[in-house]
Write an enzyme that holds these catalytic residues in place. Structure first.
Site, PDB file in Angstrom:
ATOM      1  N   GLY A 257     -13.853  59.369   2.471  1.00  0.00           N
ATOM      2  CA  GLY A 257     -15.184  58.835   2.720  1.00  0.00           C
ATOM      3  C   GLY A 257     -15.098  57.444   3.302  1.00  0.00           C
ATOM      4  O   GLY A 257     -14.111  57.090   3.952  1.00  0.00           O
ATOM      5  N   THR A 259     -14.765  53.383   3.805  1.00  0.00           N
ATOM      6  CA  THR A 259     -13.864  52.346   3.298  1.00  0.00           C
ATOM      7  C   THR A 259     -14.552  51.553   2.186  1.00  0.00           C
ATOM      8  O   THR A 259     -13.922  51.178   1.194  1.00  0.00           O
ATOM      9  CB  THR A 259     -13.432  51.428   4.461  1.00  0.00           C
ATOM     10  OG1 THR A 259     -12.595  52.195   5.335  1.00  0.00           O
ATOM     11  CG2 THR A 259     -12.639  50.225   3.975  1.00  0.00           C
ATOM     12  N   GLU A 279      -8.583  58.436   1.827  1.00  0.00           N
ATOM     13  CA  GLU A 279      -8.603  58.712   3.270  1.00  0.00           C
ATOM     14  C   GLU A 279      -9.935  58.168   3.763  1.00  0.00           C
ATOM     15  O   GLU A 279     -10.983  58.739   3.471  1.00  0.00           O
ATOM     16  CB  GLU A 279      -8.445  60.220   3.496  1.00  0.00           C
ATOM     17  CG  GLU A 279      -7.899  60.550   4.870  1.00  0.00           C
ATOM     18  CD  GLU A 279      -8.998  60.692   5.874  1.00  0.00           C
ATOM     19  OE1 GLU A 279      -9.304  59.676   6.541  1.00  0.00           O
ATOM     20  OE2 GLU A 279      -9.542  61.795   5.990  1.00  0.00           O
ATOM     21  N   CYS A 313     -13.366  61.007  10.977  1.00  0.00           N
ATOM     22  CA  CYS A 313     -12.736  59.744  10.601  1.00  0.00           C
ATOM     23  C   CYS A 313     -11.799  59.248  11.699  1.00  0.00           C
ATOM     24  O   CYS A 313     -11.621  58.053  11.868  1.00  0.00           O
ATOM     25  CB  CYS A 313     -12.008  59.885   9.274  1.00  0.00           C
ATOM     26  SG  CYS A 313     -10.886  61.269   9.224  1.00  0.00           S
ATOM     27  N   GLU A 410     -17.141  50.940  12.005  1.00  0.00           N
ATOM     28  CA  GLU A 410     -17.219  52.389  12.202  1.00  0.00           C
ATOM     29  C   GLU A 410     -18.685  52.801  12.335  1.00  0.00           C
ATOM     30  O   GLU A 410     -19.506  52.456  11.487  1.00  0.00           O
ATOM     31  CB  GLU A 410     -16.581  53.113  11.002  1.00  0.00           C
ATOM     32  CG  GLU A 410     -16.598  54.621  11.145  1.00  0.00           C
ATOM     33  CD  GLU A 410     -15.841  55.322  10.014  1.00  0.00           C
ATOM     34  OE1 GLU A 410     -16.195  55.092   8.843  1.00  0.00           O
ATOM     35  OE2 GLU A 410     -14.904  56.084  10.308  1.00  0.00           O
TER      36      GLU A 410
HETATM   37  P1  NAI Z   1     -19.670  57.634   1.216  1.00  0.00           P
HETATM   38  O1  NAI Z   1     -18.308  57.083   1.247  1.00  0.00           O
HETATM   39  O2  NAI Z   1     -20.709  56.925   0.430  1.00  0.00           O
HETATM   40  O3  NAI Z   1     -19.631  59.151   0.674  1.00  0.00           O
HETATM   41  C1  NAI Z   1     -18.459  59.958   0.571  1.00  0.00           C
HETATM   42  C2  NAI Z   1     -18.397  60.578  -0.818  1.00  0.00           C
HETATM   43  O4  NAI Z   1     -18.279  59.550  -1.782  1.00  0.00           O
HETATM   44  C3  NAI Z   1     -19.633  61.384  -1.215  1.00  0.00           C
HETATM   45  O5  NAI Z   1     -19.235  62.520  -1.963  1.00  0.00           O
HETATM   46  C4  NAI Z   1     -20.389  60.409  -2.102  1.00  0.00           C
HETATM   47  O6  NAI Z   1     -21.236  61.056  -3.013  1.00  0.00           O
HETATM   48  C5  NAI Z   1     -19.251  59.706  -2.810  1.00  0.00           C
HETATM   49  N1  NAI Z   1     -19.575  58.392  -3.366  1.00  0.00           N
HETATM   50  C6  NAI Z   1     -20.437  57.474  -2.883  1.00  0.00           C
HETATM   51  N2  NAI Z   1     -20.476  56.389  -3.669  1.00  0.00           N
HETATM   52  C7  NAI Z   1     -19.605  56.615  -4.698  1.00  0.00           C
HETATM   53  C8  NAI Z   1     -19.202  55.868  -5.839  1.00  0.00           C
HETATM   54  N3  NAI Z   1     -19.696  54.663  -6.090  1.00  0.00           N
HETATM   55  N4  NAI Z   1     -18.280  56.412  -6.665  1.00  0.00           N
HETATM   56  C9  NAI Z   1     -17.757  57.616  -6.416  1.00  0.00           C
HETATM   57  N5  NAI Z   1     -18.121  58.381  -5.369  1.00  0.00           N
HETATM   58  C10 NAI Z   1     -19.035  57.882  -4.507  1.00  0.00           C
HETATM   59  O7  NAI Z   1     -20.155  57.811   2.712  1.00  0.00           O
HETATM   60  P2  NAI Z   1     -21.666  57.943   3.242  1.00  0.00           P
HETATM   61  O8  NAI Z   1     -22.530  56.928   2.563  1.00  0.00           O
HETATM   62  O9  NAI Z   1     -22.075  59.349   3.170  1.00  0.00           O
HETATM   63  O10 NAI Z   1     -21.481  57.546   4.760  1.00  0.00           O
HETATM   64  C11 NAI Z   1     -21.452  56.173   5.133  1.00  0.00           C
HETATM   65  C12 NAI Z   1     -20.398  55.901   6.164  1.00  0.00           C
HETATM   66  O11 NAI Z   1     -19.138  56.197   5.603  1.00  0.00           O
HETATM   67  C13 NAI Z   1     -20.451  56.728   7.428  1.00  0.00           C
HETATM   68  O12 NAI Z   1     -21.337  56.196   8.355  1.00  0.00           O
HETATM   69  C14 NAI Z   1     -19.029  56.636   7.877  1.00  0.00           C
HETATM   70  O13 NAI Z   1     -18.821  55.423   8.547  1.00  0.00           O
HETATM   71  C15 NAI Z   1     -18.239  56.621   6.607  1.00  0.00           C
HETATM   72  N6  NAI Z   1     -17.706  57.972   6.271  1.00  0.00           N
HETATM   73  C16 NAI Z   1     -16.397  58.222   6.550  1.00  0.00           C
HETATM   74  C17 NAI Z   1     -15.884  59.473   6.319  1.00  0.00           C
HETATM   75  C18 NAI Z   1     -14.473  59.811   6.617  1.00  0.00           C
HETATM   76  O14 NAI Z   1     -14.142  60.960   6.821  1.00  0.00           O
HETATM   77  N7  NAI Z   1     -13.576  58.855   6.637  1.00  0.00           N
HETATM   78  C19 NAI Z   1     -16.715  60.572   5.801  1.00  0.00           C
HETATM   79  C20 NAI Z   1     -18.064  60.177   5.482  1.00  0.00           C
HETATM   80  C21 NAI Z   1     -18.527  58.921   5.733  1.00  0.00           C
END
Ligand code: NAI
Ligand code: MG
Length: 506
Positions: A257, A259, A279, A313, A410
């Protein structure tokens, strides 16, 4: 393309009978081999990104649900039903699961397309086929985890011969937190190595896209995995996700997810010294040299960013082009971008779908505004498409510089920023000027040029004359703030096993 016609069709499109039947079923949490209700009593709405209309809802699992799931996974980890299996039995279970995913590939692809927005053909080819292949690759590892025997020099007891068996134990219960860009595939990337290694799992899908993980839960059971080995708790990140990170009986967190959240998770894991692999985000450079074959480099660089609507990503989101070919290259990629057919995931001619959510669409559109305000030159796109759904047109911002936010941060959408370079040293310096280090590609017909650049790039994956190539056997992960640890291949097994030295004095 008449946007209004597509909008009309979007509204009228009906899912297949199998997917409609799945959507009608109330969604619950999958814990200890059965469906249960969350104690929260709250629901999370699920939207079709092509229309913005609600199509389903999933339950908002909370800490008490995570407690139940972790208890089930802990019991399964110690159970004879799981611990007593031979490695070959775990291999067979993973193969059976892969066969079931392959059997239901069309349903899973349609469901993924509906939930995430991506074209159904892409979901079938990349997400579902990728999941099948990943399970099959990791199945083979179950029988290939072994230790070694060491005869130490110094640790002798008088009169005794010392032998050390250095083995690898499964790490325990693994909490798996995955994003929404490749929902099923990311779930499988986490589950497959954990199961091959003999761990048990609590999977938390992204709140935007939980449907295929719930579908997969029943396939896991049908494959014959004992109850409690795989649990799926849907919910919000700061609730269900955070509860997994805090839980003392979870031995490892595997996260994909942002960073930003990766750092929160990494810090949280230290409280109980959990193992953690991260990752995270990227801002991957694409370097196009003067001797690149433009017939390959133009579509290659375009798809590096526009594949999956840039929600990747490793998306090639920074474009560096040799000044000698800058004009023809930019004209070519602009034409390619304007020709991309943007539409709903179910339409067979769609090449790029909507973004996953209204929030993501707003985030990406706001970055485009920031980029224009910073002085970026908008070549194509730059706006939403249509009046329903979360569509953003393929967008190119040219004449950017390293100080701009759109170059540093990003965006995670179909937006590429472009700049020319004069020398290879300058290209390498620009490429490495980033907090991230996930992917990078070099486009050149010259082996020496390509190699000299590739060897200097700070990125976990460097591609020459291709981009976004990924394989279960090839280590994957990031330098710098793009993550911690490597997934895939033997590295993924190492992440899920704990080295242990057993000393024998005989
Ligand atoms: P996020 O990182 O918040 O979400 C990814 C996962 O983490 C989801 O399952 C979410 O429920 C979980 N999560 C969120 N906050 C958490 C916490 N405090 N503790 C444990 N788990 C938690 O990403 P989001 O908000 O959906 O997207 C925001 C930005 O993140 C995107 O615009 C992109 O830049 C980046 N992103 C990068 C990804 C990658 O593959 N590297 C995938 C998704 C988002
Ligand atoms: Mg978030």
């Amino acid at each position: 393309m008449g946007v209004s016609t597509v909008t009309q069709q979007q509204s009228n499109h009906q899912p297949s009978a199998a997917v409609a039947a799945f959507l009608r079923r109330p969604k619950q949490l999958w814990i200890d081999g059965t469906w249960v209700d969350s104690v929260s009593g709250r629901a999370i709405e699920v939207y079709d990104p092509a229309t913005g209309r609600q199509i389903d809802s999933v339950q908002a699992g909370v800490a008490a649900d995570v407690d139940r799931a972790v208890a089930a996974a802990s019991a399964a980890f110690e159970s004879a039903a799981w611990r007593g299996l031979r490695p070959a039995d775990r291999e067979a279970l993973l193969w059976r699961l892969s066969d079931l995913v392959a059997r239901d590939a069309d349903i899973l692809a349609e469901l993924e397309s509906l939930d995430n927005g991506k074209p159904v053909g892409l979901a079938r080819m990349v997400d579902v086929n990728g999941a099948v292949e990943y399970l099959r690759y990791m199945a083979g590892w179950a029988t290939k985890i072994h230790g070694r025997v060491i005869h130490p020099s110094f640790a002798g007891l008088p009169g005794a011969e010392i032998t050390v068996n250095a083995v690898r134990d499964p790490v325990g219960v693994v909490g798996q937190i995955v994003p929404w860009n490749f929902p099923l595939l990311m779930a499988v990337w986490k589950l497959a190595p954990a199961l091959a290694a003999g761990c048990t799992c609590v999977l938390k899908p992204a709140e935007q896209t939980s449907l295929t993980a719930l579908y997969l839960a029943e396939l896991v059971a049908e494959a014959g995995f004992p109850a409690g080995v795989v649990n799926v708790v849907t919910g919000l990140g700061h609730e269900a996700g955070a509860a997994l990170v805090a839980h003392p009986d979870v031995a490892k967190i595997a996260f994909t997810g942002s960073t930003e959240v990766g750092k929160i998770i990494g810090r949280g894991c230290m409280d109980t010294m959990k193992r953690v692999s991260l990752e995270l985000g990227g801002k991957s450079p694409v370097i196009v040299c003067a001797d690149a074959d433009l017939d390959k480099a133009i579509p290659g660089a375009a798809m590096a960013i526009f594949f999956n609507a840039g929600q990747v990503c490793t998306a090639g989101s920074r474009l560096y082009v040799d000044a000698k070919i800058y004009e023809p290259f930019m004209a070519g990629i602009a034409a390619f971008a304007s020709g991309i057919k943007v539409g709903p995931g179910w339409a067979p001619d769609t090449q790029m779908g909507p973004l996953v959510s209204a929030e993501q669409q707003a985030r990406v559109l706001s970055y485009i505004e920031i980029g224009k305000a910073e002085g970026g030159e908008l070549l194509v796109g730059g706006e939403a498409q249509g009046d329903e759904g979360y569509f953003v047109k393929p967008t190119i911002l040219a004449n950017v510089n390293p100080a701009m936010r759109v170059v540093r941060e990003e965006i995670f959408g179909p937006v590429v920023v472009a700049q020319k370079f004069a020398t290879i040293d300058e290209a390498v310096k620009l490429a490495n000027t980033s907090d991230y280090g996930l992917g990078a590609s070099v486009w050149s017909e010259g082996l020496s040029t390509a190699h000299r650049i590739a060897s200097r790039l700070q990125a976990g994956s460097v591609w020459v004359n291709c981009h976004n190539a990924i394989d279960p056997a090839v280590p994957f992960g990031g330098f710098k703030q793009s993550g911690l640890g490597r997934e895939h291949g033997e590295e993924a097994i190492n992440l899920h096993t704990e080295p242990k030295s057993i000393w024998y004095a005989v």
